[in-house]
Motif scaffolding. Sequence first.
Motif, short mmCIF file in Angstrom:
data_model
loop_
_atom_site.label_atom_id
_atom_site.label_comp_id
_atom_site.label_asym_id
_atom_site.label_seq_id
_atom_site.Cartn_x
_atom_site.Cartn_y
_atom_site.Cartn_z
N GLU A 130 14.03 -5.04 12.84
CA GLU A 130 13.79 -5.51 14.20
C GLU A 130 14.16 -4.42 15.19
O GLU A 130 15.24 -3.85 15.13
CB GLU A 130 14.60 -6.78 14.49
N CYS A 131 13.23 -4.13 16.07
CA CYS A 131 13.47 -3.12 17.10
C CYS A 131 14.53 -3.63 18.07
O CYS A 131 14.58 -4.83 18.36
CB CYS A 131 12.18 -2.84 17.87
N PRO A 132 15.35 -2.73 18.59
CA PRO A 132 16.34 -3.17 19.56
C PRO A 132 15.67 -3.69 20.83
O PRO A 132 14.61 -3.22 21.22
CB PRO A 132 17.16 -1.91 19.85
N VAL A 133 16.31 -4.66 21.43
CA VAL A 133 15.79 -5.22 22.68
C VAL A 133 16.30 -4.37 23.83
O VAL A 133 17.50 -4.10 23.92
CB VAL A 133 16.24 -6.69 22.87
N ILE A 134 15.39 -3.93 24.66
CA ILE A 134 15.74 -3.12 25.83
C ILE A 134 15.15 -3.82 27.04
O ILE A 134 13.97 -4.16 27.05
CB ILE A 134 15.18 -1.70 25.71
N ASP A 135 15.98 -4.05 28.04
CA ASP A 135 15.48 -4.69 29.25
C ASP A 135 14.39 -3.83 29.88
O ASP A 135 14.51 -2.60 29.91
CB ASP A 135 16.61 -4.88 30.26
N PRO A 136 13.33 -4.46 30.37
CA PRO A 136 12.23 -3.69 30.96
C PRO A 136 12.70 -2.94 32.22
O PRO A 136 13.51 -3.43 32.98
CB PRO A 136 11.19 -4.74 31.30
N ASP A 137 12.17 -1.76 32.38
CA ASP A 137 12.44 -0.94 33.56
C ASP A 137 11.25 -1.12 34.50
O ASP A 137 10.11 -0.86 34.11
CB ASP A 137 12.58 0.52 33.13
N PRO A 138 11.49 -1.56 35.73
CA PRO A 138 10.37 -1.78 36.64
C PRO A 138 9.60 -0.50 36.98
O PRO A 138 8.48 -0.57 37.47
CB PRO A 138 11.03 -2.37 37.90
N HIS A 139 10.16 0.66 36.68
CA HIS A 139 9.50 1.93 36.98
C HIS A 139 8.70 2.47 35.80
O HIS A 139 8.13 3.55 35.89
CB HIS A 139 10.53 2.97 37.42
N VAL A 140 8.68 1.73 34.70
CA VAL A 140 7.99 2.18 33.50
C VAL A 140 6.76 1.31 33.27
O VAL A 140 6.79 0.11 33.48
CB VAL A 140 8.94 2.11 32.26
N ALA A 141 5.68 1.93 32.82
CA ALA A 141 4.44 1.21 32.58
C ALA A 141 4.66 0.05 31.61
O ALA A 141 5.44 0.16 30.67
CB ALA A 141 3.40 2.17 32.01
N PHE A 185 0.84 -1.20 0.00
CA PHE A 185 0.00 0.00 0.00
C PHE A 185 0.87 1.25 0.00
O PHE A 185 0.69 2.15 -0.82
CB PHE A 185 -0.92 -0.02 1.22
N PHE A 186 1.83 1.32 0.92
CA PHE A 186 2.66 2.51 1.03
C PHE A 186 3.64 2.63 -0.14
O PHE A 186 3.91 3.75 -0.60
CB PHE A 186 3.38 2.55 2.38
N GLU A 187 4.15 1.53 -0.62
CA GLU A 187 5.04 1.59 -1.79
C GLU A 187 4.30 2.12 -3.01
O GLU A 187 4.86 2.88 -3.80
CB GLU A 187 5.65 0.22 -2.06
N ALA A 188 3.04 1.75 -3.18
CA ALA A 188 2.24 2.23 -4.31
C ALA A 188 2.05 3.75 -4.25
O ALA A 188 1.85 4.39 -5.29
CB ALA A 188 0.89 1.52 -4.34
N LEU A 189 2.14 4.33 -3.06
CA LEU A 189 2.02 5.77 -2.90
C LEU A 189 3.38 6.48 -2.99
O LEU A 189 3.46 7.69 -2.84
CB LEU A 189 1.37 6.11 -1.55
N GLY A 190 4.44 5.71 -3.18
CA GLY A 190 5.77 6.29 -3.32
C GLY A 190 6.61 6.27 -2.05
O GLY A 190 7.73 6.79 -2.04
N TYR A 191 6.10 5.69 -1.00
CA TYR A 191 6.86 5.62 0.26
C TYR A 191 7.84 4.46 0.25
O TYR A 191 7.68 3.50 -0.50
CB TYR A 191 5.90 5.41 1.44
N LYS A 192 8.84 4.55 1.10
CA LYS A 192 9.77 3.45 1.37
C LYS A 192 9.54 3.06 2.83
O LYS A 192 10.23 3.55 3.72
CB LYS A 192 11.21 3.89 1.14
N PRO A 193 8.55 2.23 3.07
CA PRO A 193 8.18 1.93 4.46
C PRO A 193 9.28 1.23 5.24
O PRO A 193 10.00 0.39 4.71
CB PRO A 193 6.95 1.04 4.33
N GLN A 194 9.40 1.62 6.48
CA GLN A 194 10.30 0.96 7.43
C GLN A 194 9.39 0.15 8.33
O GLN A 194 8.70 0.71 9.18
CB GLN A 194 11.09 2.00 8.24
N THR A 195 9.35 -1.13 8.14
CA THR A 195 8.43 -2.00 8.85
C THR A 195 9.09 -2.51 10.12
O THR A 195 9.93 -3.40 10.08
CB THR A 195 8.00 -3.17 7.93
#
Length: 137
Positions: free
Chosen positions: A51-62, A19-29
């Motif tokens: 792939e998103c980087p892996v970040i250890d969960p912070d116990p103070h973050v939702a 869909f996005f390529e047809a509109l001229g975008y270069k999507p970063q999935t």
Amino acid sequence: AAFASEAFPWRGIQTAIEFFEALGYKPQTLVSCATVLKWPPPKGLVGRLVECPVIDPDPHVARDRKSDRVFTLRMAETYACQWVDNHNYREISWRDHTSWPWLREEGANSRIPYVFGRAGRFQPLKKVADLTPEQGG
């Protein structure tokens, strides 16, 4: 869960890219490492996913502030681009995040919510503009 079946909706991801390529975008999935490990993508998508980087969960973050969500919004904020996501970033758990002012203004306006319609095809719930040649696809 974001989808009803036991399988990840890779077909929807593929149709979103198309869909996005047809509109001229270069999507970063962007996908989480956990998703790729649990539901390996089809061969046609290998090499087209970030792939998103892996970040250890912070116990103070939702708990709903997962690293892939933070990475997604940081990419959109950094590059001032449209971004496709169905998460509710208006939730109270985001109000102390450094990107909250951006989320309330530009981020809210540039976010593209979506559904996977018939046969799992991507359907944006908001108009997506074609790229002009000056914008550089």
